[in-house]
Design a protein around this motif. Structure first.
Motif, PDB file in Angstrom:
ATOM      1  N   ASP A  51       0.874  -1.168   0.000  1.00 38.02           N
ATOM      2  CA  ASP A  51       0.000   0.000   0.000  1.00 38.02           C
ATOM      3  C   ASP A  51       0.913   1.220   0.000  1.00 38.02           C
ATOM      4  N   ALA A  52       1.056   1.857  -1.161  1.00 35.56           N
ATOM      5  CA  ALA A  52       1.985   2.981  -1.294  1.00 35.56           C
ATOM      6  C   ALA A  52       1.559   4.174  -0.441  1.00 35.56           C
ATOM      7  N   THR A  53       0.253   4.324  -0.208  1.00 39.02           N
ATOM      8  CA  THR A  53      -0.224   5.450   0.593  1.00 39.02           C
ATOM      9  C   THR A  53       0.245   5.347   2.033  1.00 39.02           C
ATOM     10  N   SER A  54       0.050   4.172   2.635  1.00 37.25           N
ATOM     11  CA  SER A  54       0.465   3.980   4.030  1.00 37.25           C
ATOM     12  C   SER A  54       1.897   3.460   4.148  1.00 37.25           C
ATOM     13  N   GLN A  89       9.666  -1.578   0.662  1.00 36.76           N
ATOM     14  CA  GLN A  89      10.019  -0.571   1.654  1.00 36.76           C
ATOM     15  C   GLN A  89      11.192   0.296   1.197  1.00 36.76           C
ATOM     16  N   ARG A  90      12.121  -0.276   0.504  1.00 31.79           N
ATOM     17  CA  ARG A  90      13.333   0.443   0.108  1.00 31.79           C
ATOM     18  C   ARG A  90      13.203   1.141  -1.244  1.00 31.79           C
TER      19      ARG A  90
END
Length: 186
Positions: A51-54, A89-90
């Motif tokens: 989820d790119a938003t969170s 994440q990275r």
């Protein structure tokens, strides 16, 4: 006494314990990660959703894969999905490309999981001198209309087999006929 099936919570506990043992080496932030179990997944042992938003990754593990594989194989699935989470994440994206392959090799993780369920359909080359096959779990376009597709090796026509019944077809109408004939056994 028969072994009782583990609960979803027990499967997730196993995954989390293993994840804690390798998270620092992989470089994944476990605090930005959630976990889930899929009782429906038939083909994939695990998935990592981003989820790119969170900026939170969710690792979804298959109950069927947990039941089918031994401890070491299950833990390699967890590491596989942790590498995807690390990539998200990275870098904000993840696939099975060179970066993933390098990390998978470092952590003794297969790039693709071996199948743990029988396929529902098997595509075969109709030529007798070619042994090309491809397994499918869903009624994809080549399964439904094999006459529109060709062998991945020699270019010959395709024959589809409904694995459980052994019924075969080579056209869209053959697919419909097999489906009708098998009825509830489809």
């Amino acid at each position: 006494m028969p072994r009782t099936a583990p609960t979803d919570e027990e499967i997730l506990a196993h995954a989390r314990v293993h994840a804690r043992s390798v998270a620092d080496d992989i470089g994944v932030d476990l605090d930005a990660l959630s976990w889930a179990i899929s009782a429906r997944a038939k083909r994939r042992a695990g998935a990592c959703r981003w989820d790119a938003t969170s900026e939170e990754a969710t690792i979804v593990l298959s109950r069927r894969a947990y039941d089918a594989f031994d401890r070491a194989a299950f833990e390699s699935i967890v590491r596989h999905e942790l590498i995807h989470a690390w990539e998200y994440q990275r870098f904000g994206d993840s696939d099975h490309g060179p970066r993933f392959r390098k990390r998978a090799q470092e952590f003794d993780v297969p790039v693709h999981c071996e199948s743990f369920t029988e396929p529902r359909y098997r595509l075969r080359c109709a030529r007798t001198d070619c042994d090309w096959t491809l397994d499918r779990h869903r009624a994809s376009k080549p399964v439904k209309a094999p006459g529109r597709y060709h062998c991945g090796r020699c270019g010959g026509s395709l024959r589809v087999e409904h694995v459980e019944s052994g019924r075969t077809w080579e056209s869209a109408s053959g697919y419909g006929g097999a489906r009708t004939a098998l009825g509830d056994d489809w």
